[in-house]
Design an enzyme around this catalytic site. Structure first.
Site, PDB file in Angstrom:
ATOM      1  N   SER A   3      -4.860  -2.607   4.782  1.00  0.00           N
ATOM      2  CA  SER A   3      -4.982  -2.969   6.202  1.00  0.00           C
ATOM      3  C   SER A   3      -6.274  -2.436   6.821  1.00  0.00           C
ATOM      4  O   SER A   3      -6.868  -1.478   6.323  1.00  0.00           O
ATOM      5  CB  SER A   3      -3.797  -2.391   6.981  1.00  0.00           C
ATOM      6  OG  SER A   3      -2.577  -2.824   6.433  1.00  0.00           O
TER       7      SER A   3
HETATM    8  N1  SAH Z   1      -0.026   0.158   3.655  1.00  0.00           N
HETATM    9  C1  SAH Z   1      -0.707  -0.603   2.649  1.00  0.00           C
HETATM   10  C2  SAH Z   1      -0.755  -2.056   3.060  1.00  0.00           C
HETATM   11  C3  SAH Z   1      -0.397  -2.933   1.942  1.00  0.00           C
HETATM   12  S1  SAH Z   1      -0.096  -4.594   2.384  1.00  0.00           S
HETATM   13  C4  SAH Z   1      -2.069  -0.034   2.372  1.00  0.00           C
HETATM   14  O1  SAH Z   1      -2.477   0.878   3.085  1.00  0.00           O
HETATM   15  O2  SAH Z   1      -2.725  -0.457   1.406  1.00  0.00           O
HETATM   16  C5  SAH Z   1       1.689  -4.616   2.462  1.00  0.00           C
HETATM   17  C6  SAH Z   1       2.414  -4.273   1.204  1.00  0.00           C
HETATM   18  O3  SAH Z   1       3.814  -4.544   1.420  1.00  0.00           O
HETATM   19  C7  SAH Z   1       2.024  -5.100  -0.026  1.00  0.00           C
HETATM   20  O4  SAH Z   1       1.617  -4.221  -1.033  1.00  0.00           O
HETATM   21  C8  SAH Z   1       3.299  -5.846  -0.403  1.00  0.00           C
HETATM   22  O5  SAH Z   1       3.478  -6.011  -1.794  1.00  0.00           O
HETATM   23  C9  SAH Z   1       4.368  -4.938   0.180  1.00  0.00           C
HETATM   24  N2  SAH Z   1       5.676  -5.557   0.393  1.00  0.00           N
HETATM   25  C10 SAH Z   1       5.966  -6.812   0.835  1.00  0.00           C
HETATM   26  N3  SAH Z   1       7.303  -6.991   0.884  1.00  0.00           N
HETATM   27  C11 SAH Z   1       7.882  -5.829   0.470  1.00  0.00           C
HETATM   28  C12 SAH Z   1       9.228  -5.389   0.281  1.00  0.00           C
HETATM   29  N4  SAH Z   1      10.269  -6.182   0.518  1.00  0.00           N
HETATM   30  N5  SAH Z   1       9.432  -4.141  -0.183  1.00  0.00           N
HETATM   31  C13 SAH Z   1       8.395  -3.302  -0.442  1.00  0.00           C
HETATM   32  N6  SAH Z   1       7.098  -3.667  -0.300  1.00  0.00           N
HETATM   33  C14 SAH Z   1       6.834  -4.908   0.155  1.00  0.00           C
END
Ligand code: SAH
Length: 216
Positions: free
Chosen positions: A65
């Site tokens: 993000s």
């Molecule tokens: N906080 C992260 C942002 C990653 S983007 C960072 O700093 O890099 C959001 C993430 O949520 C992705 O990696 C995606 O795979 C995950 N995600 C989506 N649905 C999910 C679920 N049901 N359970 C766990 N993770 C999930």
């Protein structure tokens, strides 16, 4: 091995000044963003831009993000030292590290195996460890570790994951992007008692979708 040199530190300081100028005033959030080497969470080709307010692709077609998004979500969460925080969407592990730098005890879940594996490695490299790290489906949460003081969801949920609200402590906050993919609203829930919540909205946002089940 890639490190963290004075150039990175200088750029990080500028990023913190930028976030402050954009209205992020929580000293703990600013200190945490000033301390976590964001460039190490992304591919080296993006390294020169790591301290700009931009999102970047990570494995499994996901994104790390924007720093301003991480800062806003972390501020809305009103984190206090030693609180138990459940994070849905470990992704690169960057937001997890920001919360740990704010001295929270973080329990984090990721559904993409590649990212789960990546974050295991980066935590080891940075010599930090979440309280618990799970490869699983965030819709389910972590009932065996509940209740949590705070819950942060870093992916966009079309509808409210009610299991998560159940795992929130009375008096706790959950911050979550909520709504259809083209109209997500950054939302905060405050749990007043076991069955009632206050809901606040903080404008439109854009996160990758929250998906069910795991992806090996
Ligand atoms: N906080 C992260 C942002 C990653 S983007 C960072 O700093 O890099 C959001 C993430 O949520 C992705 O990696 C995606 O795979 C995950 N995600 C989506 N649905 C999910 C679920 N049901 N359970 C766990 N993770 C999930």
């Amino acid at each position: 091995m890639r490190g963290d040199n004075y150039l990175h530190k200088g750029r990080r300081k500028q990023l913190v000044e930028y976030l402050f100028s954009k209205g992020i005033t929580d000293a703990k959030v600013l200190q945490a963003i000033g301390s976590v080497p964001r460039h190490l969470f992304m591919e080296s080709i993006f390294e020169d831009f790591a301290y700009e307010d931009r999102a970047f692709p990570i494995a499994a077609s996901q994104t790390i993000s924007h720093p301003s998004t991480v800062a806003e979500q972390s501020s809305l969460l009103k984190v206090e030292e030693n609180q138990k925080i459940l994070e849905i969407g470990t992704g690169s592990g960057y937001q997890t590290c920001v919360l740990m730098a704010m001295k929270a005890q973080v329990y984090t879940i990721e559904r993409q195996k590649d990212l789960y594996d990546f974050s295991l490695k980066i935590f080891k490299k940075l010599n930090v460890s979440p309280k618990f790290q799970s490869f699983g489906d965030g819709f389910v949460g972590l009932p065996s570790f509940a209740p949590f003081d705070r819950i942060i969801v870093t992916c966009g949920a079309e509808s409210l994951p009610v299991q998560l609200l159940k795992q929130l402590k009375v008096g706790g906050f959950m911050v979550i992007p909520l709504g259809p993919e083209d109209n997500q609203i950054l939302t905060r829930f405050y749990k007043k008692d076991e069955t009632s919540f206050e809901k606040e909205e903080f404008g439109l946002c854009k996160f990758v979708p929250m998906l069910k089940n795991v992806n090996l």
